[in-house]
Design a protein around this motif. Structure first.
Motif, PDB file in Angstrom:
ATOM      1  N   ASN A   1       1.105  -1.030   0.137  1.00 19.85           N
ATOM      2  CA  ASN A   1       0.292  -0.437   0.054  1.00 19.85           C
ATOM      3  C   ASN A   1       0.781   1.427  -0.217  1.00 19.85           C
ATOM      4  OD1 ASN A   1      -2.858  -0.158  -0.427  1.00 19.85           O
ATOM      5  ND2 ASN A   1      -3.210  -0.892   1.183  1.00 19.85           N
ATOM      6  N   SER A   2       2.076   1.585  -0.180  1.00 12.18           N
ATOM      7  CA  SER A   2       2.820   2.278  -0.356  1.00 12.18           C
ATOM      8  C   SER A   2       2.469   2.901  -1.903  1.00 12.18           C
ATOM      9  CB  SER A   2       4.656   2.054  -0.422  1.00 12.18           C
ATOM     10  OG  SER A   2       4.650   1.352  -1.011  1.00 12.18           O
TER      11      SER A   2
ATOM     12  N   ILE B   1     -17.013   4.871  -6.840  1.00  8.90           N
ATOM     13  CA  ILE B   1     -15.812   3.914  -6.206  1.00  8.90           C
ATOM     14  C   ILE B   1     -15.117   4.691  -5.071  1.00  8.90           C
ATOM     15  CG2 ILE B   1     -13.722   3.319  -6.452  1.00  8.90           C
ATOM     16  CD1 ILE B   1     -14.362   2.922  -9.702  1.00  8.90           C
ATOM     17  N   SER B   2     -15.537   4.622  -4.232  1.00  5.32           N
ATOM     18  CA  SER B   2     -16.421   5.304  -3.009  1.00  5.32           C
ATOM     19  C   SER B   2     -16.343   6.328  -2.695  1.00  5.32           C
ATOM     20  CB  SER B   2     -13.886   5.074  -2.489  1.00  5.32           C
ATOM     21  OG  SER B   2     -13.610   3.908  -2.356  1.00  5.32           O
ATOM     22  N   ASN B   3     -17.773   6.150  -3.188  1.00  9.43           N
ATOM     23  CA  ASN B   3     -18.242   7.954  -3.397  1.00  9.43           C
ATOM     24  C   ASN B   3     -17.762   8.393  -3.614  1.00  9.43           C
ATOM     25  OD1 ASN B   3     -20.421   6.922  -1.401  1.00  9.43           O
ATOM     26  ND2 ASN B   3     -18.982   7.059   0.464  1.00  9.43           N
ATOM     27  N   MET B   4     -16.941   8.462  -5.440  1.00  4.50           N
ATOM     28  CA  MET B   4     -16.359   9.317  -6.021  1.00  4.50           C
ATOM     29  C   MET B   4     -17.064   9.026  -7.176  1.00  4.50           C
ATOM     30  SD  MET B   4     -12.340   9.333  -6.987  1.00  4.50           S
ATOM     31  CE  MET B   4     -11.254  10.418  -8.351  1.00  4.50           C
TER      32      MET B   4
ATOM     33  N   PHE C   1     -12.231  12.987 -11.098  1.00  8.45           N
ATOM     34  CA  PHE C   1     -11.541  14.139 -10.044  1.00  8.45           C
ATOM     35  C   PHE C   1     -11.626  14.036  -8.484  1.00  8.45           C
ATOM     36  CE2 PHE C   1     -12.148  15.987 -14.405  1.00  8.45           C
ATOM     37  CZ  PHE C   1     -11.102  16.897 -14.681  1.00  8.45           C
ATOM     38  N   LEU C   2     -10.692  14.055  -7.882  1.00  3.60           N
ATOM     39  CA  LEU C   2     -11.210  14.045  -6.392  1.00  3.60           C
ATOM     40  C   LEU C   2     -11.025  15.172  -5.815  1.00  3.60           C
ATOM     41  CD1 LEU C   2      -6.917  12.776  -5.893  1.00  3.60           C
ATOM     42  CD2 LEU C   2      -8.797  11.227  -5.768  1.00  3.60           C
ATOM     43  N   ASP C   3     -10.514  16.085  -5.962  1.00  2.00           N
ATOM     44  CA  ASP C   3     -12.202  17.606  -6.343  1.00  2.00           C
ATOM     45  C   ASP C   3     -11.993  18.550  -7.321  1.00  2.00           C
ATOM     46  OD1 ASP C   3      -9.748  19.063  -6.652  1.00  2.00           O
ATOM     47  OD2 ASP C   3      -9.077  19.220  -4.503  1.00  2.00           O
ATOM     48  N   ARG C   4     -12.339  19.769  -7.521  1.00  2.00           N
ATOM     49  CA  ARG C   4     -12.236  20.509  -8.765  1.00  2.00           C
ATOM     50  C   ARG C   4     -10.870  20.928  -8.617  1.00  2.00           C
ATOM     51  NH1 ARG C   4     -17.218  21.607  -9.997  1.00  2.00           N
ATOM     52  NH2 ARG C   4     -16.929  23.261 -11.494  1.00  2.00           N
ATOM     53  N   GLN C   5      -9.870  20.804  -8.549  1.00  2.00           N
ATOM     54  CA  GLN C   5      -8.295  20.891  -9.234  1.00  2.00           C
ATOM     55  C   GLN C   5      -7.786  19.731  -9.737  1.00  2.00           C
ATOM     56  OE1 GLN C   5      -9.395  22.599  -5.982  1.00  2.00           O
ATOM     57  NE2 GLN C   5     -10.286  24.374  -7.075  1.00  2.00           N
ATOM     58  N   THR C   6      -8.318  18.809  -8.772  1.00  2.00           N
ATOM     59  CA  THR C   6      -7.118  17.420  -9.135  1.00  2.00           C
ATOM     60  C   THR C   6      -8.024  16.291  -9.954  1.00  2.00           C
ATOM     61  OG1 THR C   6      -6.528  18.137  -7.201  1.00  2.00           O
ATOM     62  CG2 THR C   6      -5.449  16.252  -7.899  1.00  2.00           C
ATOM     63  N   VAL C   7      -7.468  15.570 -10.235  1.00  2.00           N
ATOM     64  CA  VAL C   7      -8.062  14.437 -11.653  1.00  2.00           C
ATOM     65  C   VAL C   7      -6.716  13.315 -11.183  1.00  2.00           C
ATOM     66  CG1 VAL C   7      -7.303  15.189 -13.911  1.00  2.00           C
ATOM     67  CG2 VAL C   7      -8.551  13.718 -13.118  1.00  2.00           C
ATOM     68  N   VAL C   8      -7.333  12.037 -10.971  1.00  2.00           N
ATOM     69  CA  VAL C   8      -5.937  10.792 -11.096  1.00  2.00           C
ATOM     70  C   VAL C   8      -6.588  10.034 -11.895  1.00  2.00           C
ATOM     71  CG1 VAL C   8      -7.911   9.980  -9.374  1.00  2.00           C
ATOM     72  CG2 VAL C   8      -5.613   9.276  -9.706  1.00  2.00           C
TER      73      VAL C   8
ATOM     74  N   ALA D   1      -5.416   1.397  -6.342  1.00  2.00           N
ATOM     75  CA  ALA D   1      -4.715   2.264  -6.832  1.00  2.00           C
ATOM     76  C   ALA D   1      -5.299   3.992  -6.217  1.00  2.00           C
ATOM     77  CB  ALA D   1      -3.813   2.465  -7.359  1.00  2.00           C
ATOM     78  N   LEU D   2      -6.624   3.774  -6.917  1.00  2.00           N
ATOM     79  CA  LEU D   2      -8.116   4.533  -6.329  1.00  2.00           C
ATOM     80  C   LEU D   2      -8.060   5.343  -5.592  1.00  2.00           C
ATOM     81  CD1 LEU D   2      -9.240   7.092  -7.694  1.00  2.00           C
ATOM     82  CD2 LEU D   2     -11.491   5.422  -7.728  1.00  2.00           C
ATOM     83  N   LYS D   3      -8.307   4.110  -4.585  1.00  2.00           N
ATOM     84  CA  LYS D   3      -9.051   3.841  -3.092  1.00  2.00           C
ATOM     85  C   LYS D   3      -7.611   4.589  -2.059  1.00  2.00           C
ATOM     86  CE  LYS D   3     -12.394   0.753  -3.296  1.00  2.00           C
ATOM     87  NZ  LYS D   3     -13.491  -0.438  -2.694  1.00  2.00           N
ATOM     88  N   GLU D   4      -6.026   4.041  -2.316  1.00  2.00           N
ATOM     89  CA  GLU D   4      -5.246   3.989  -1.305  1.00  2.00           C
ATOM     90  C   GLU D   4      -5.059   5.684  -1.902  1.00  2.00           C
ATOM     91  OE1 GLU D   4      -2.788   4.864   1.011  1.00  2.00           O
ATOM     92  OE2 GLU D   4      -4.280   2.641   1.227  1.00  2.00           O
ATOM     93  N   ILE D   5      -5.272   6.177  -3.577  1.00  2.00           N
ATOM     94  CA  ILE D   5      -4.646   8.056  -3.434  1.00  2.00           C
ATOM     95  C   ILE D   5      -6.187   8.631  -2.834  1.00  2.00           C
ATOM     96  CG2 ILE D   5      -5.336   9.605  -5.382  1.00  2.00           C
ATOM     97  CD1 ILE D   5      -3.370   7.016  -7.277  1.00  2.00           C
ATOM     98  N   LEU D   6      -7.765   8.359  -2.988  1.00  2.00           N
ATOM     99  CA  LEU D   6      -8.236   8.900  -2.804  1.00  2.00           C
ATOM    100  C   LEU D   6      -8.314   8.659  -0.718  1.00  2.00           C
ATOM    101  CD1 LEU D   6     -10.986  10.318  -3.353  1.00  2.00           C
ATOM    102  CD2 LEU D   6     -12.179   8.020  -2.549  1.00  2.00           C
ATOM    103  N   THR D   7      -7.333   8.012  -0.084  1.00  2.00           N
ATOM    104  CA  THR D   7      -7.091   7.816   1.366  1.00  2.00           C
ATOM    105  C   THR D   7      -6.682   9.048   1.737  1.00  2.00           C
ATOM    106  OG1 THR D   7      -8.319   5.186   1.592  1.00  2.00           O
ATOM    107  CG2 THR D   7      -7.062   6.575   3.203  1.00  2.00           C
ATOM    108  N   ARG D   8      -5.530   8.380   1.715  1.00  2.00           N
ATOM    109  CA  ARG D   8      -4.306   9.707   1.227  1.00  2.00           C
ATOM    110  C   ARG D   8      -4.339  11.520   1.029  1.00  2.00           C
ATOM    111  NH1 ARG D   8       1.507   7.202   0.759  1.00  2.00           N
ATOM    112  NH2 ARG D   8       0.684   4.897   1.218  1.00  2.00           N
ATOM    113  N   PHE D   9      -5.225  11.230  -0.357  1.00  3.10           N
ATOM    114  CA  PHE D   9      -6.355  12.873  -0.384  1.00  3.10           C
ATOM    115  C   PHE D   9      -6.808  13.489   0.310  1.00  3.10           C
ATOM    116  CE2 PHE D   9      -9.194  15.510  -2.649  1.00  3.10           C
ATOM    117  CZ  PHE D   9      -7.553  16.654  -3.300  1.00  3.10           C
ATOM    118  N   ASN D  10      -8.145  12.315   0.886  1.00  2.00           N
ATOM    119  CA  ASN D  10      -8.721  12.789   2.366  1.00  2.00           C
ATOM    120  C   ASN D  10      -8.397  12.515   3.708  1.00  2.00           C
ATOM    121  OD1 ASN D  10     -10.856  13.299   0.614  1.00  2.00           O
ATOM    122  ND2 ASN D  10     -11.845  10.913  -0.040  1.00  2.00           N
ATOM    123  N   ASN D  11      -7.271  12.565   3.971  1.00  2.00           N
ATOM    124  CA  ASN D  11      -6.254  12.717   5.141  1.00  2.00           C
ATOM    125  C   ASN D  11      -5.275  13.882   5.369  1.00  2.00           C
ATOM    126  OD1 ASN D  11      -7.746  10.675   6.603  1.00  2.00           O
ATOM    127  ND2 ASN D  11      -6.814   9.149   5.621  1.00  2.00           N
TER     128      ASN D  11
END
Length: 163
Positions: free
Chosen positions: A15-16, A118-121, A139-146, A153-163
């Motif tokens: 998960n790194s 996916i995970s409310n996204m 889009f993780l938010d209105r400025q960030t697309v993954v 991978a998406l879920k881990e990025i989303l978790t880190r983005f929201n913390n």
């Protein structure tokens, strides 16, 4: 390009996430210079809607998975341009992101992205003939697309983005 292949095949902690920090001549690559280096068909209108700094990273999950993170100040334009890029995005990005599914897509050119939560996204996903997701973006938010190849991978990025 060798660095990308090396990192993708390197053992990483579970998960790194690792930023590949691409450089040439001691300078960090801009989105435009990276696009030219890997011959990516990123549309010019999309390139103009995105900021020049970006992240190419690898997520260590069940399999190592590359991902891209782009920033924008023009959400509506970036969203419209990524959506318009969908028909050619898979063949261009799957090879850059370490995929072999581009060959399958070549014989199944009618595959289309679909909306999926996916995970409310809200995301757009592309599946292969077996129904497995092979490319997705959101889009993780209105400025960030993954953009990545795996839900993990998406879920881990989303978790880190929201913390």
């Amino acid at each position: 390009v060798r660095k990308i292949t090396t990192e993708l095949n390197s053992p990483l902690s579970a998960n790194s996430i690792e930023n590949l920090n691409l450089k040439t001549g001691g300078r960090t690559l801009t989105l435009k210079s990276w696009k030219e280096l890997v011959n990516l068909g990123l549309p010019d209108d999309l390139l103009r809607a995105l900021k020049n700094n970006f992240m190419l990273g690898v997520h260590a999950g069940a399999v190592n998975s590359l991902f891209l993170i782009f920033k924008t100040d023009f959400y509506s334009k970036a969203f419209a341009e990524i959506f318009a890029w969908e028909p050619t995005m898979p063949t261009e990005l799957l090879t850059v992101l370490g995929g072999t599914d581009a060959i399958e897509l070549g014989t199944e050119g009618n595959r289309k992205f679909q909306d999926r939560t996916i995970s409310n996204m809200d995301t757009r996903v592309l599946t292969n003939s077996s129904g497995q997701i092979i490319l997705l973006y959101g889009f993780l938010d209105r400025q960030t697309v993954v953009i990545t190849r795996t839900v993990e991978a998406l879920k881990e990025i989303l978790t880190r983005f929201n913390n």
